[in-house]
Design a protein around this motif. Structure first.
Motif, PDB file in Angstrom:
ATOM      1  N   GLY A  50       0.805  -1.214   0.000  1.00  0.00           N
ATOM      2  CA  GLY A  50       0.000   0.000   0.000  1.00  0.00           C
ATOM      3  C   GLY A  50       0.839   1.266   0.000  1.00  0.00           C
ATOM      4  N   THR A  51       2.134   1.126   0.297  1.00  0.00           N
ATOM      5  CA  THR A  51       3.020   2.290   0.294  1.00  0.00           C
ATOM      6  C   THR A  51       4.013   2.242  -0.859  1.00  0.00           C
ATOM      7  N   SER A  52       4.084   1.119  -1.562  1.00  0.00           N
ATOM      8  CA  SER A  52       5.030   0.956  -2.664  1.00  0.00           C
ATOM      9  C   SER A  52       4.558   1.743  -3.875  1.00  0.00           C
ATOM     10  N   THR A  53       5.510   2.315  -4.598  1.00  0.00           N
ATOM     11  CA  THR A  53       5.160   3.006  -5.837  1.00  0.00           C
ATOM     12  C   THR A  53       5.070   1.988  -6.969  1.00  0.00           C
ATOM     13  N   ALA A  54       4.410   2.374  -8.025  1.00  0.00           N
ATOM     14  CA  ALA A  54       4.309   1.506  -9.201  1.00  0.00           C
ATOM     15  C   ALA A  54       5.698   1.221  -9.756  1.00  0.00           C
ATOM     16  N   ASP A  55       6.558   2.245  -9.806  1.00  0.00           N
ATOM     17  CA  ASP A  55       7.917   2.043 -10.312  1.00  0.00           C
ATOM     18  C   ASP A  55       8.685   1.025  -9.485  1.00  0.00           C
ATOM     19  N   THR A  56       8.545   1.091  -8.178  1.00  0.00           N
ATOM     20  CA  THR A  56       9.229   0.139  -7.296  1.00  0.00           C
ATOM     21  C   THR A  56       8.735  -1.275  -7.544  1.00  0.00           C
ATOM     22  N   LEU A  57       7.427  -1.442  -7.633  1.00  0.00           N
ATOM     23  CA  LEU A  57       6.867  -2.784  -7.845  1.00  0.00           C
ATOM     24  C   LEU A  57       7.286  -3.356  -9.187  1.00  0.00           C
ATOM     25  N   VAL A  58       7.280  -2.527 -10.236  1.00  0.00           N
ATOM     26  CA  VAL A  58       7.695  -3.010 -11.552  1.00  0.00           C
ATOM     27  C   VAL A  58       9.166  -3.401 -11.517  1.00  0.00           C
ATOM     28  N   SER A  59       9.979  -2.596 -10.876  1.00  0.00           N
ATOM     29  CA  SER A  59      11.412  -2.897 -10.770  1.00  0.00           C
ATOM     30  C   SER A  59      11.646  -4.201 -10.005  1.00  0.00           C
ATOM     31  N   GLN A  60      10.926  -4.397  -8.912  1.00  0.00           N
ATOM     32  CA  GLN A  60      11.059  -5.630  -8.128  1.00  0.00           C
ATOM     33  C   GLN A  60      10.592  -6.843  -8.930  1.00  0.00           C
ATOM     34  N   ALA A  61       9.470  -6.709  -9.614  1.00  0.00           N
ATOM     35  CA  ALA A  61       8.963  -7.817 -10.424  1.00  0.00           C
ATOM     36  C   ALA A  61       9.925  -8.149 -11.547  1.00  0.00           C
ATOM     37  N   ASP A  62      10.528  -7.128 -12.140  1.00  0.00           N
ATOM     38  CA  ASP A  62      11.489  -7.339 -13.217  1.00  0.00           C
ATOM     39  C   ASP A  62      12.718  -8.095 -12.705  1.00  0.00           C
ATOM     40  N   ALA A  63      13.208  -7.740 -11.530  1.00  0.00           N
ATOM     41  CA  ALA A  63      14.355  -8.452 -10.946  1.00  0.00           C
ATOM     42  C   ALA A  63      13.988  -9.904 -10.666  1.00  0.00           C
ATOM     43  N   ALA A  64      12.786 -10.139 -10.156  1.00  0.00           N
ATOM     44  CA  ALA A  64      12.335 -11.511  -9.900  1.00  0.00           C
ATOM     45  C   ALA A  64      12.179 -12.276 -11.206  1.00  0.00           C
ATOM     46  N   LEU A  65      11.709 -11.608 -12.249  1.00  0.00           N
ATOM     47  CA  LEU A  65      11.569 -12.243 -13.556  1.00  0.00           C
ATOM     48  C   LEU A  65      12.917 -12.735 -14.065  1.00  0.00           C
ATOM     49  N   TYR A  66      13.948 -11.917 -13.933  1.00  0.00           N
ATOM     50  CA  TYR A  66      15.261 -12.335 -14.428  1.00  0.00           C
ATOM     51  C   TYR A  66      15.839 -13.481 -13.609  1.00  0.00           C
ATOM     52  N   ARG A  67      15.514 -13.541 -12.308  1.00  0.00           N
ATOM     53  CA  ARG A  67      15.908 -14.723 -11.503  1.00  0.00           C
ATOM     54  C   ARG A  67      15.182 -15.962 -12.022  1.00  0.00           C
ATOM     55  N   ALA A  68      13.909 -15.795 -12.349  1.00  0.00           N
ATOM     56  CA  ALA A  68      13.122 -16.924 -12.862  1.00  0.00           C
ATOM     57  C   ALA A  68      13.654 -17.374 -14.217  1.00  0.00           C
ATOM     58  N   LYS A  69      14.041 -16.424 -15.077  1.00  0.00           N
ATOM     59  CA  LYS A  69      14.560 -16.767 -16.402  1.00  0.00           C
ATOM     60  C   LYS A  69      15.854 -17.568 -16.308  1.00  0.00           C
ATOM     61  N   GLU A  70      16.675 -17.288 -15.303  1.00  0.00           N
ATOM     62  CA  GLU A  70      17.930 -18.024 -15.126  1.00  0.00           C
ATOM     63  C   GLU A  70      17.670 -19.503 -14.875  1.00  0.00           C
ATOM     64  N   LYS A  71      16.552 -19.805 -14.205  1.00  0.00           N
ATOM     65  CA  LYS A  71      16.220 -21.190 -13.847  1.00  0.00           C
ATOM     66  C   LYS A  71      15.252 -21.822 -14.840  1.00  0.00           C
ATOM     67  N   ARG A  72      14.623 -21.023 -15.672  1.00  0.00           N
ATOM     68  CA  ARG A  72      13.688 -21.453 -16.712  1.00  0.00           C
ATOM     69  C   ARG A  72      12.389 -22.048 -16.141  1.00  0.00           C
ATOM     70  N   ASN A  73      11.284 -21.613 -16.751  1.00  0.00           N
ATOM     71  CA  ASN A  73       9.955 -22.136 -16.433  1.00  0.00           C
ATOM     72  C   ASN A  73       9.672 -22.094 -14.930  1.00  0.00           C
ATOM     73  N   ARG A  74       9.916 -20.933 -14.336  1.00  0.00           N
ATOM     74  CA  ARG A  74       9.778 -20.779 -12.897  1.00  0.00           C
ATOM     75  C   ARG A  74       8.972 -19.530 -12.574  1.00  0.00           C
ATOM     76  N   VAL A  75       8.498 -19.493 -11.341  1.00  0.00           N
ATOM     77  CA  VAL A  75       7.887 -18.295 -10.769  1.00  0.00           C
ATOM     78  C   VAL A  75       8.774 -17.899  -9.603  1.00  0.00           C
ATOM     79  N   GLU A  76       9.193 -16.642  -9.600  1.00  0.00           N
ATOM     80  CA  GLU A  76       9.993 -16.119  -8.491  1.00  0.00           C
ATOM     81  C   GLU A  76       9.226 -14.973  -7.863  1.00  0.00           C
TER      82      GLU A  76
END
Length: 79
Positions: A50-76
């Motif tokens: 509720g206090t996070s900005t949209a930019d922060t959430l997108v940045s965090q999701a993007d970092a998690a996405l790249y962790r998931a891509k390293e392992k392939r077919n994953r949710v991080e």
């Protein structure tokens, strides 16, 4: 890449949806004349408090996405 925004959704619900998306896609290979081609997807999930900005959430999701891509077919999930 694409973004799913789910207002009012907590981390557990967002993670559950991401897992369902991954499992649904994996269950439906693309059929070709040479046979089925498996479909995989890597997803990054971030949830705000509720206090996070949209930019922060997108940045965090993007970092998690790249962790998931390293392992392939994953949710991080952002911790």
């Amino acid at each position: 890449e694409f973004l799913v925004v789910m207002p009012g959704c907590d981390a557990a619900a967002a993670l559950g949806l991401a897992l369902r998306i991954r499992d649904t896609l994996a269950a439906s290979p693309v059929e070709t004349s040479l046979g089925g081609i498996p479909v995989t997807i890597s997803l990054g999930v971030a949830a705000g408090d509720g206090t996070s900005t949209a930019d922060t959430l997108v940045s965090q999701a993007d970092a998690a996405l790249y962790r998931a891509k390293e392992k392939r077919n994953r949710v991080e999930l952002v911790e």
